[in-house]
Design a protein around this motif. Structure first.
Motif, PDB file in Angstrom:
ATOM      1  N   THR A  45       0.854  -1.183   0.000  1.00 23.43           N
ATOM      2  CA  THR A  45       0.000   0.000   0.000  1.00 23.43           C
ATOM      3  C   THR A  45       0.892   1.236   0.000  1.00 23.43           C
ATOM      4  OG1 THR A  45      -1.757  -1.143   1.192  1.00 23.43           O
ATOM      5  CG2 THR A  45      -1.784   1.265   1.255  1.00 23.43           C
ATOM      6  N   VAL A  46       0.631   2.154  -0.902  1.00 23.59           N
ATOM      7  CA  VAL A  46       1.455   3.355  -1.008  1.00 23.59           C
ATOM      8  C   VAL A  46       0.553   4.585  -0.997  1.00 23.59           C
ATOM      9  CG1 VAL A  46       3.269   2.187  -2.295  1.00 23.59           C
ATOM     10  CG2 VAL A  46       1.432   3.336  -3.534  1.00 23.59           C
ATOM     11  N   ASN A  47       1.154   5.726  -0.739  1.00 23.95           N
ATOM     12  CA  ASN A  47       0.425   6.996  -0.762  1.00 23.95           C
ATOM     13  C   ASN A  47       0.749   7.757  -2.043  1.00 23.95           C
ATOM     14  OD1 ASN A  47      -0.697   6.707   1.883  1.00 23.95           O
ATOM     15  ND2 ASN A  47       1.272   7.328   2.751  1.00 23.95           N
ATOM     16  N   PRO A  48      -0.196   8.537  -2.546  1.00 23.23           N
ATOM     17  CA  PRO A  48       0.128   9.408  -3.680  1.00 23.23           C
ATOM     18  C   PRO A  48       1.253  10.362  -3.303  1.00 23.23           C
ATOM     19  CG  PRO A  48      -2.257   9.320  -3.301  1.00 23.23           C
ATOM     20  CD  PRO A  48      -1.609   8.671  -2.116  1.00 23.23           C
ATOM     21  N   VAL A  49       2.053  10.752  -4.285  1.00 23.60           N
ATOM     22  CA  VAL A  49       3.099  11.746  -4.073  1.00 23.60           C
ATOM     23  C   VAL A  49       2.586  13.093  -4.563  1.00 23.60           C
ATOM     24  CG1 VAL A  49       5.403  12.512  -4.752  1.00 23.60           C
ATOM     25  CG2 VAL A  49       4.995  10.108  -4.222  1.00 23.60           C
ATOM     26  N   VAL A  50       2.606  14.077  -3.672  1.00 27.43           N
ATOM     27  CA  VAL A  50       2.156  15.428  -3.998  1.00 27.43           C
ATOM     28  C   VAL A  50       3.391  16.291  -4.229  1.00 27.43           C
ATOM     29  CG1 VAL A  50       0.814  17.421  -3.239  1.00 27.43           C
ATOM     30  CG2 VAL A  50       0.068  15.106  -2.633  1.00 27.43           C
ATOM     31  N   MET A  51       3.425  16.968  -5.352  1.00 26.69           N
ATOM     32  CA  MET A  51       4.628  17.680  -5.760  1.00 26.69           C
ATOM     33  C   MET A  51       4.300  19.113  -6.168  1.00 26.69           C
ATOM     34  SD  MET A  51       6.057  14.610  -8.199  1.00 26.69           S
ATOM     35  CE  MET A  51       7.626  15.387  -8.520  1.00 26.69           C
ATOM     36  N   GLY A  52       5.295  19.971  -6.076  1.00 25.08           N
ATOM     37  CA  GLY A  52       5.162  21.337  -6.554  1.00 25.08           C
ATOM     38  C   GLY A  52       5.740  21.498  -7.940  1.00 25.08           C
ATOM     39  N   LEU A  53       5.328  22.544  -8.626  1.00 27.36           N
ATOM     40  CA  LEU A  53       5.829  22.880  -9.958  1.00 27.36           C
ATOM     41  C   LEU A  53       6.230  24.347  -9.980  1.00 27.36           C
ATOM     42  CD1 LEU A  53       3.015  21.153 -12.083  1.00 27.36           C
ATOM     43  CD2 LEU A  53       5.274  20.209 -11.547  1.00 27.36           C
ATOM     44  N   TYR A  54       7.016  24.728 -10.980  1.00 22.01           N
ATOM     45  CA  TYR A  54       7.418  26.116 -11.148  1.00 22.01           C
ATOM     46  C   TYR A  54       6.563  26.769 -12.227  1.00 22.01           C
ATOM     47  CZ  TYR A  54      11.541  25.098  -8.349  1.00 22.01           C
ATOM     48  OH  TYR A  54      12.384  24.743  -7.332  1.00 22.01           O
ATOM     49  N   GLU A  55       6.015  27.939 -11.917  1.00 18.06           N
ATOM     50  CA  GLU A  55       5.238  28.708 -12.880  1.00 18.06           C
ATOM     51  C   GLU A  55       6.087  29.876 -13.375  1.00 18.06           C
ATOM     52  OE1 GLU A  55       1.369  29.827 -11.564  1.00 18.06           O
ATOM     53  OE2 GLU A  55       0.837  27.825 -10.860  1.00 18.06           O
ATOM     54  N   TYR A  56       6.273  29.932 -14.678  1.00 18.27           N
ATOM     55  CA  TYR A  56       7.165  30.919 -15.279  1.00 18.27           C
ATOM     56  C   TYR A  56       6.454  31.602 -16.439  1.00 18.27           C
ATOM     57  CZ  TYR A  56      11.184  32.833 -17.803  1.00 18.27           C
ATOM     58  OH  TYR A  56      12.058  33.658 -18.452  1.00 18.27           O
ATOM     59  N   ALA A  57       6.698  32.896 -16.627  1.00 17.84           N
ATOM     60  CA  ALA A  57       6.089  33.640 -17.730  1.00 17.84           C
ATOM     61  C   ALA A  57       7.031  34.720 -18.218  1.00 17.84           C
ATOM     62  CB  ALA A  57       4.769  34.260 -17.296  1.00 17.84           C
ATOM     63  N   ILE A  58       6.984  34.967 -19.511  1.00 19.39           N
ATOM     64  CA  ILE A  58       7.649  36.114 -20.102  1.00 19.39           C
ATOM     65  C   ILE A  58       6.721  36.624 -21.202  1.00 19.39           C
ATOM     66  CG2 ILE A  58       9.009  34.607 -21.634  1.00 19.39           C
ATOM     67  CD1 ILE A  58      11.215  36.728 -21.557  1.00 19.39           C
ATOM     68  N   ASP A  59       6.346  37.890 -21.079  1.00 19.87           N
ATOM     69  CA  ASP A  59       5.338  38.472 -21.966  1.00 19.87           C
ATOM     70  C   ASP A  59       4.053  37.643 -21.862  1.00 19.87           C
ATOM     71  OD1 ASP A  59       7.151  40.462 -22.780  1.00 19.87           O
ATOM     72  OD2 ASP A  59       7.994  39.137 -24.306  1.00 19.87           O
ATOM     73  N   THR A  60       3.502  37.198 -22.980  1.00 12.76           N
ATOM     74  CA  THR A  60       2.252  36.418 -22.934  1.00 12.76           C
ATOM     75  C   THR A  60       2.508  34.921 -22.841  1.00 12.76           C
ATOM     76  OG1 THR A  60       2.138  36.338 -25.351  1.00 12.76           O
ATOM     77  CG2 THR A  60       0.994  38.157 -24.251  1.00 12.76           C
TER      78      THR A  60
END
Length: 366
Positions: free
Chosen positions: A38-53
């Motif tokens: 039995t395992v647990n889901p892995v919750v992860m973060g991501l990077y949000e990046y933008a330049i202009d549109t």
């Protein structure tokens, strides 16, 4: 972003310049693991990046073979499989403009098994086509960071040595490291599937992931880390009672299963039928393919209402502005691509789920 950000930022900026105009990725993914635990889901973060549109979402890749890394793959629902540049992972003496140099069927360097199977990946369409050249490779890969991670002991991926634009420009190393999480398998090699599909689901989870709505406020040129955006490994409630509208996927050859969903798109006063790809790998511009349109109708004006209704009743509507929800109409005879592709903006207002085991995609209004 963090202390290593100066070099990473240059990679981000180069990457956006390389493929900002590419409408989507021309490949696809599948392949879960199971144990008796039995395992647990892995919750992860991501990077949000933008330049202009242009906006991008990146996932951290912290180890490849014996190399401790600080690479950031484009989190891409529109393609399948991890592609990563060979530079800095193997000795520079092995990399030439014509290929990765070694003798025999395979070689092991820095914990990476490089095979002699070569291929080319194409991104975009006939109006804007970028190509990567490289080899099928295998390595132990750690995905994520101290906030949440997992390791695949032997991940197949595409190790590229060169990326070239349609006009012949050779782009810098690591300009297009892609983390494709689509269903099915890669057109490059049937051995390559989404890295997330190799997560050990144990006896209680289903192979797949869910992506929370992205935060519009977090997108900027510093590349903000946003925790808890990605959950790897699906529970039964994710699939039955979390409010996602499920869309069974069609098998294709090659590619395994297509992420394209039959839908009706309305823009202004016109409605068209199209297969729709919801693509985090398309940074700015939604492309509506309309075979009855003028061949180069171009971008819709601000204040145009666009609505998509899938064959399973999911509905999403937005209004274009001069800077957000940018949308263009093309005739597929012009692009040679008959899919309508919704850009990253879709994921700011909607949740997204891919079930690798049962070959379905879930969509949910926020």
């Amino acid at each position: 972003m963090f202390q290593r950000y100066t070099l990473v930022r240059l990679r981000f900026a180069a990457l956006l310049l390389v493929i900002a105009a590419a409408y989507s990725c021309k490949k696809d993914n599948t392949k879960p693991q199971n144990t008796n635990t039995t395992v647990n889901p892995v919750v992860m973060g991501l990077y949000e990046y933008a330049i202009d549109t242009n906006k991008r979402v990146f996932i951290p890749i912290t180890k490849i073979g014996t190399n401790t890394t600080a690479y950031y793959g484009i989190f891409d629902t529109g393609s399948t499989g991890m592609t990563i540049d060979a530079h800095d992972l193997i000795p520079a003496s092995m990399i030439t403009s014509t290929g990765i140099q070694f003798t025999g069927d395979s070689t092991v360097v820095n914990g990476i098994t490089i095979t002699s199977q070569t291929s080319t990946i194409s991104y975009g369409n006939s109006l804007s086509l970028t190509k990567e050249y490289g080899n099928l490779a295998y390595a132990s890969v750690t995905i994520g960071n101290s906030d949440g991670s997992f390791t695949v002991k032997r991940l197949p991926f595409f190790l590229y040595y060169k990326i070239v634009s349609g006009t012949g420009t050779v782009y810098p190393a690591h300009s297009n490291d892609v983390f494709g999480v689509g269903p099915g398998v890669s057109y490059t090699s049937s051995k390559i599937a989404s890295p997330l599909s190799y997560f050990d689901t144990g006896s209680n989870l289903t192979s797949g992931f869910k992506l929370a709505t992205l935060s519009m406020a977090q997108f900027n040129s510093n590349g903000n880390y946003v925790s808890s955006l990605l959950t790897v490994g699906l529970t039964s409630s994710d699939l039955t009672s979390a409010g996602f509208i499920m869309h069974p996927l069609s098998p294709i050859n090659p590619g395994g299963y297509s992420p394209n969903i039959p839908s009706t798109i309305t823009y202004g006063s016109k409605s068209v039928s199209s297969n729709v790809l919801f693509d985090t790998g398309t940074p700015a511009l939604t492309i509506i393919e309309d075979k009855t349109a003028v061949r180069t109708i171009g971008q819709l004006p601000a204040n145009t209402v666009v609505k998509v209704t899938t064959n399973k009743g999911f509905v999403y509507q937005y209004t274009t502005t001069s800077t957000e929800n940018l949308t263009e109409v093309q005739n597929p005879n012009n692009t040679n691509d008959f899919r309508t592709i919704f850009s990253l903006s879709f994921f700011i207002e909607n949740e997204y789920l891919t079930d690798y085991k049962n070959h379905q995609i879930g969509l949910k209004n926020n």
